[in-house]
Design an enzyme around this catalytic site. Structure first.
Site, PDB file in Angstrom:
ATOM      1  N   GLU A   1       0.834  -1.242  -0.052  1.00 29.55           N
ATOM      2  CA  GLU A   1      -0.149  -0.053   0.094  1.00 29.55           C
ATOM      3  C   GLU A   1       0.771   1.300   0.086  1.00 29.55           C
ATOM      4  OE1 GLU A   1      -2.999   0.490  -0.468  1.00 29.55           O
ATOM      5  OE2 GLU A   1      -3.526  -1.662  -1.014  1.00 29.55           O
TER       6      GLU A   1
ATOM      7  N   TYR B   1      -6.557   6.808   4.104  1.00 28.44           N
ATOM      8  CA  TYR B   1      -6.802   5.710   3.102  1.00 28.44           C
ATOM      9  C   TYR B   1      -5.911   4.625   3.263  1.00 28.44           C
ATOM     10  CZ  TYR B   1      -6.268   3.369  -1.388  1.00 28.44           C
ATOM     11  OH  TYR B   1      -6.433   2.430  -2.150  1.00 28.44           O
TER      12      TYR B   1
ATOM     13  N   ASP C   1      -9.823   7.075  -1.761  1.00 27.95           N
ATOM     14  CA  ASP C   1      -8.978   7.745  -2.480  1.00 27.95           C
ATOM     15  C   ASP C   1      -9.484   8.408  -3.865  1.00 27.95           C
ATOM     16  OD1 ASP C   1      -8.882   5.722  -4.315  1.00 27.95           O
ATOM     17  OD2 ASP C   1      -6.771   5.401  -4.369  1.00 27.95           O
TER      18      ASP C   1
END
Ligand code: SF4
Length: 335
Positions: free
Chosen positions: A40, A120, A138
Site C-alpha cells: 500500500e 486511506y 482515494d
C-alpha cells in the site's frame, strides 16, 4: 432510489466481477499485515506496473518488519531508488522499528498512528489484512462512486471524502478485503480516469447513473488545479579520474536528504572545468516542475564540498532520485 440502496445493490456484482477479472499481482492474496502495508505504501501515487518489481525485490531483502528495522536507512533508500516520494521509504523504515518492537497494530487507530499512514492507507491495510469494514477512499474510489451516483460534489473538498467513507461503511460486506480491492480494481482497469471508461465491461453498467445519462466524463467534479511552479536549474555532472561529484540535499523539503549531482539555480559550468556534453531534461513533481540544463564537465579539481564516487558506487550504493535519470544515463555511457 437513494444512494445507499444503489450502493447496496452494487456490492454483489462488484465482488462477483472482481473474483473473475482481478489482475494477478505479487501482493494479491496475502493477508499478512507487513506485506499489505509495504504494497500500500509503494502504491501511493505510483502506478501498479512500476511497483511490481520493487515490491518483489524489497520483500526479498526485507521479508519481515524486523529485517527492515535492522537495515541502514541508506540501504532502504537504495531499494526505493526510482520509485519517488522518498519520505515514504523513510517513514516505512521508522514504522518498521515500532512494529519490530511492538508487533503490527491490530486496530485502525493503531495502524493510522504509524508514521506515513493516512486514513486511506489505514483503511486499506485493515480491510485487506484483517477484513475490517474500514473504507479506503482515494481519488479512484471517489471517481467511480461519483459516476455511479452522478454526484456533482467537488472531490477536492475533504467533506466529500468523509461522506463517501461513511456511506461505504454502511454497506461493507463481510469480505471487506475483497470489497476494498474490488473498488480499487474497478477504478484501475474499467472505470478509468483518462479517456473513456469501459462501461461495456463494467459490473455496474445497469446501475450507473452517469452511464445512463451518457455523462461519464463529467465526473468526478474537481476544483481548478493550481498551476505548477516552474524552476530552471543547472545540473553539473562533474567527472574526474573516473569519479563523479555528488552532494546531499538539505534535511527539509523536496527530495530531502537524498544524493544529487551538484545543482544550481544558475552557474557557469566552464568555471568547473571543460564542458564535454550538454542536455536538457524535465522532471515533474506534484507542485513543481524542474527544467534542467545538464552539463557533463571534466572537472579541473576534486572540490572538497562534494563526495567523489565511482560509477559503480553510484549505481549500487547512492540513491539518486529519478529526476536525475537523464544524466545518470550519461554516466553509464561513459563508464
Ligand atoms: S458504468 Fe461506466 S462510468 Fe459507470 S461505474 Fe461503470 S465504468 Fe464507470
Amino acid at each position: 432510489m437513494e444512494t445507499k440502496e444503489i450502493l447496496q445493490l452494487a456490492v454483489p456484482p462488484l465482488l462477483g466481477w472482481y473474483r473473475v477479472h482481478k489482475r494477478t499481482l505479487p501482493w494479491r492474496g496475502t493477508h499478512e499485515p507487513y506485506r499489505v502495508w509495504v504494497s500500500e505504501i509503494m502504491l501511493q501515487q505510483t502506478r501498479v506496473e512500476a511497483v511490481k518489481e520493487y515490491y518483489v525485490r524489497f520483500l526479498e531483502r526485507f521479508p519481515a518488519a524486523v529485517d527492515l528495522a535492522a537495515a541502514d536507512e541508506d540501504e532502504v533508500l537504495k531499494y526505493w531508488e526510482g520509485l519517488g516520494y522518498y519520505s515514504r521509504a523513510r517513514n516505512l523504515h521508522k514504522a518498521a522499528k515500532i512494529i519490530a518492537a511492538e508487533g503490527f497494530p491490530a486496530t485502525w487507530e493503531g495502524v493510522r498512528a504509524l508514521p506515513g499512514i493516512g486514513d486511506y492507507t489505514a483503511g486499506a491495510i485493515c480491510s485487506i489484512a484483517y477484513d475490517m469494514p474500514c473504507p479506503a477512499v482515494d481519488g479512484n474510489v471517489l471517481r467511480i462512486l461519483t459516476r455511479l451516483f452522478a454526484d456533482e460534489s467537488n472531490i477536492d473538498e475533504p467533506k466529500t471524502k468523509s461522506e463517501f467513507s461513511a456511506l461505504l461503511k454502511e454497506v461493507y460486506p463481510q469480505e471487506a478485503g475483497d470489497f476494498c480491492q474490488a473498488l480499487m480494481e474497478l477504478g484501475a482497469i474499467v472505470c478509468v480516469p483518462n479517456g473513456e471508461p469501459l462501461c461495456g465491461q463494467c459490473p455496474w453498467n445497469v446501475l450507473c447513473r452517469a452511464h445512463a445519462e451518457g455523462r461519464e466524463e463529467r465526473f468526478p467534479v474537481r476544483e481548478q488545479k493550481r498551476a505548477r511552479k516552474v524552476q530552471s536549474l543547472t545540473v553539473l555532472v562533474l567527472e574526474r579520474e573516473g569519479r563523479y561529484a555528488l552532494q546531499k540535499r538539505g534535511k527539509k523539503g523536496l527530495l530531502s536528504g537524498l544524493w544529487q549531482f551538484p545543482l544550481f539555480e544558475e552557474t557557469d559550468p566552464t568555471a568547473f572545468g571543460e564542458v564535454l556534453k550538454k542536455k536538457n531534461a524535465k522532471h515533474i513533481f506534484t507542485h513543481v516542475e524542474w527544467r534542467m540544463t545538464g552539463y557533463l564537465v571534466r572537472a579541473k579539481e576534486f572540490l572538497s564540498e562534494y563526495v567523489w564516487v565511482t560509477a559503480e558506487e553510484l549505481r549500487n550504493v547512492y540513491a539518486l532520485p529519478s529526476a536525475f535519470k537523464a544524466f545518470t544515463e550519461w554516466i553509464k555511457k561513459n563508464d
